[in-house]
Design a protein around this motif. Structure first.
Motif, PDB file in Angstrom:
ATOM      1  N   ILE A 166      22.887  42.172  41.545  1.00 28.72           N
ATOM      2  CA  ILE A 166      23.635  41.360  42.512  1.00 28.72           C
ATOM      3  C   ILE A 166      24.892  41.350  42.266  1.00 28.72           C
ATOM      4  O   ILE A 166      25.758  41.523  43.401  1.00 28.72           O
TER       5      ILE A 166
ATOM      6  N   CYS B  57      27.756  42.621  45.075  1.00 28.13           N
ATOM      7  CA  CYS B  57      28.737  41.855  45.444  1.00 28.13           C
ATOM      8  C   CYS B  57      30.376  42.375  45.146  1.00 28.13           C
ATOM      9  O   CYS B  57      31.377  42.078  45.952  1.00 28.13           O
ATOM     10  N   TYR B  58      30.327  43.068  43.968  1.00 25.54           N
ATOM     11  CA  TYR B  58      31.600  43.708  43.504  1.00 25.54           C
ATOM     12  C   TYR B  58      32.087  44.635  44.687  1.00 25.54           C
ATOM     13  O   TYR B  58      33.195  44.575  45.016  1.00 25.54           O
TER      14      TYR B  58
ATOM     15  N   LEU C   6      30.737  44.743  48.004  1.00 19.75           N
ATOM     16  CA  LEU C   6      30.987  43.965  49.156  1.00 19.75           C
ATOM     17  C   LEU C   6      32.077  43.241  49.307  1.00 19.75           C
ATOM     18  O   LEU C   6      32.851  43.240  50.324  1.00 19.75           O
ATOM     19  N   LEU C   7      32.500  42.442  48.301  1.00 22.36           N
ATOM     20  CA  LEU C   7      33.861  41.517  48.275  1.00 22.36           C
ATOM     21  C   LEU C   7      35.084  42.301  48.546  1.00 22.36           C
ATOM     22  O   LEU C   7      36.069  42.078  48.968  1.00 22.36           O
TER      23      LEU C   7
ATOM     24  N   THR D  85      28.131  48.841  51.645  1.00 20.30           N
ATOM     25  CA  THR D  85      27.263  48.316  50.715  1.00 20.30           C
ATOM     26  C   THR D  85      25.837  48.598  50.498  1.00 20.30           C
ATOM     27  O   THR D  85      25.486  48.846  49.570  1.00 20.30           O
TER      28      THR D  85
END
Length: 382
Positions: free
Chosen positions: A105, A109-110, A112-113, A148
């Motif tokens: 997870i 997120c690393y 994606l954001l 991603t």
């Protein structure tokens, strides 16, 4: 004024005319797009044009950036997750399924954001490349989500070793991986995007520097823990689970050394061996002493060796138990071996701890062999 010479066919006769293409744009080559005979010129994205100018160097930058991100995620963030889970578990072994899930997870997120909002990851920032849309701006969350999701497939080191992404970047004209093509994004060199505002660069650099420092701390801690776990000494118990010895991590059990032994272990790389044979005192006369038991074992070993050289025996204590140690050198199966033999008396048993290696290697091996011997104990003392 720009003019273009064209050929016009009228009544079977060719005429050359000069026409002003500035005032009549329909005479320009229409390109690949046409609808009902009316042609429309479509300008490619600026970043698409820029990407087509890159050679293989952009591939190596992207690969190096990926490696930096991989190390950061696995050892930095992975270390953070592991130690947090261990803390929550109150120093017990953490739930590895939960650790892996949180790692996945966090990795998602690393990318994606960071890529969606800034176009950077740590690796990309270091290698001075950036993910952008067709206009040269950060791609945004929707495009980043697409990249991603596909990132889990085309750059996954556990799935095809990331080959799909590498091949696509090398062979596609715009140096795009599958995720880039699906999201219509590009990875370009920062220097080709023009100057970036100092304030923005400073914020990104500061955030990434802080992330790097934290990651290094947890990476070192995680690597240290992994090494400790891998190299942790192993406890080898007897067949009846009454006795045990502890040996270094590179020792392993091998019951083929001596099928009658209660414990049989070896270090195959250094060719060092140790066995423990235990016999109940009830099998002997009640007047039997440790010295007499040692004499029986000594005679038995000497009879099975060619040209034996018996060392001096010495009394000692092993984990609180009375013991006698002696060495025996001799030839067996054509090889010159050196034995360290210790007989130990416990309340209910007599034991032989027999350790050996090649005679030429004994001086280097004796400390380790004796240390394993000294770890001999009853299990109820653990």
């Amino acid at each position: 004024m720009l003019y273009l010479t064209v050929i016009k066919l009228t009544s079977g006769v060719y005429h050359l005319e000069e026409q002003d293409v500035t005032n009549n744009p329909s005479t320009v080559a229409p390109g690949p797009y046409a609808t009902n005979g009316n042609y429309h010129r479509r300008e490619p994205d600026k970043m698409a044009v820029l990407s087509e100018t890159y050679g293989a160097s952009i591939f190596f930058r992207r690969w190096a950036a990926w490696m930096i991100d991989f190390i950061l995620i696995v050892f930095g963030y992975g270390g953070l997750v592991y130690f947090t889970a261990e803390k929550v578990a109150e120093a017990e072994t953490p739930n590895m399924g939960m650790v892996v899930m949180l790692l996945l997870i966090g990795s998602f997120c690393y990318y994606l954001l960071l890529e969606g909002l800034t176009g950077y990851t740590l690796g990309k920032f270091v290698l001075r490349i950036q993910v952008v849309n067709g206009e040269g701006r950060p791609p945004g969350m929707v495009k980043s989500l697409i990249r991603t999701l596909i990132h889990l497939v085309d750059t996954n080191p556990l799935l095809f070793m990331g080959l799909p992404a590498g091949i696509c970047v090398l062979v596609t004209p715009r140096k795009q991986r599958i995720g880039d093509m699906a999201a219509n994004t590009y990875v370009v060199k920062v220097r080709d995007l023009g100057k970036v505002g100092r304030k923005k660069t400073g914020i990104i650099a500061g955030a990434i520097l802080l992330t790097t420092i934290i990651s290094i701390v947890f990476a070192v801690s995680l690597i240290s823990t992994l090494i400790t776990q891998i190299m942790k000494p192993e406890v080898f118990t007897s067949k009846d689970s009454q006795f045990a010895v502890t040996a270094p991590w590179n020792w392993s059990r091998d019951n083929m050394i001596n099928e009658e032994a209660d414990i049989s272990i070896k270090n195959e790389f250094t060719e060092r061996y140790l066995i423990v044979l235990s016999e109940p005192k009830s099998d002997f006369d009640s007047s039997m002493t440790l010295q007499e038991y040692k004499g029986i074992i000594e005679d038995h070993l000497v009879s099975g060796i060619t040209d034996p050289e018996l060392g001096t025996a010495s009394d000692m204590v092993v984990n609180g138990y009375p013991a006698i140690e002696f060495t025996l050198k001799g030839e067996i199966d054509g090889n010159l071996a050196m034995y360290n033999v210790t007989t130990i008396e416990t309340p209910s048993h007599y034991h032989q701890v027999l350790a050996w290696t090649y005679a030429s290697r004994y001086s280097r091996a004796q400390q380790e062999l004796r240390k394993i011997r000294d770890s001999f104990r009853e299990m109820n003392m653990l």
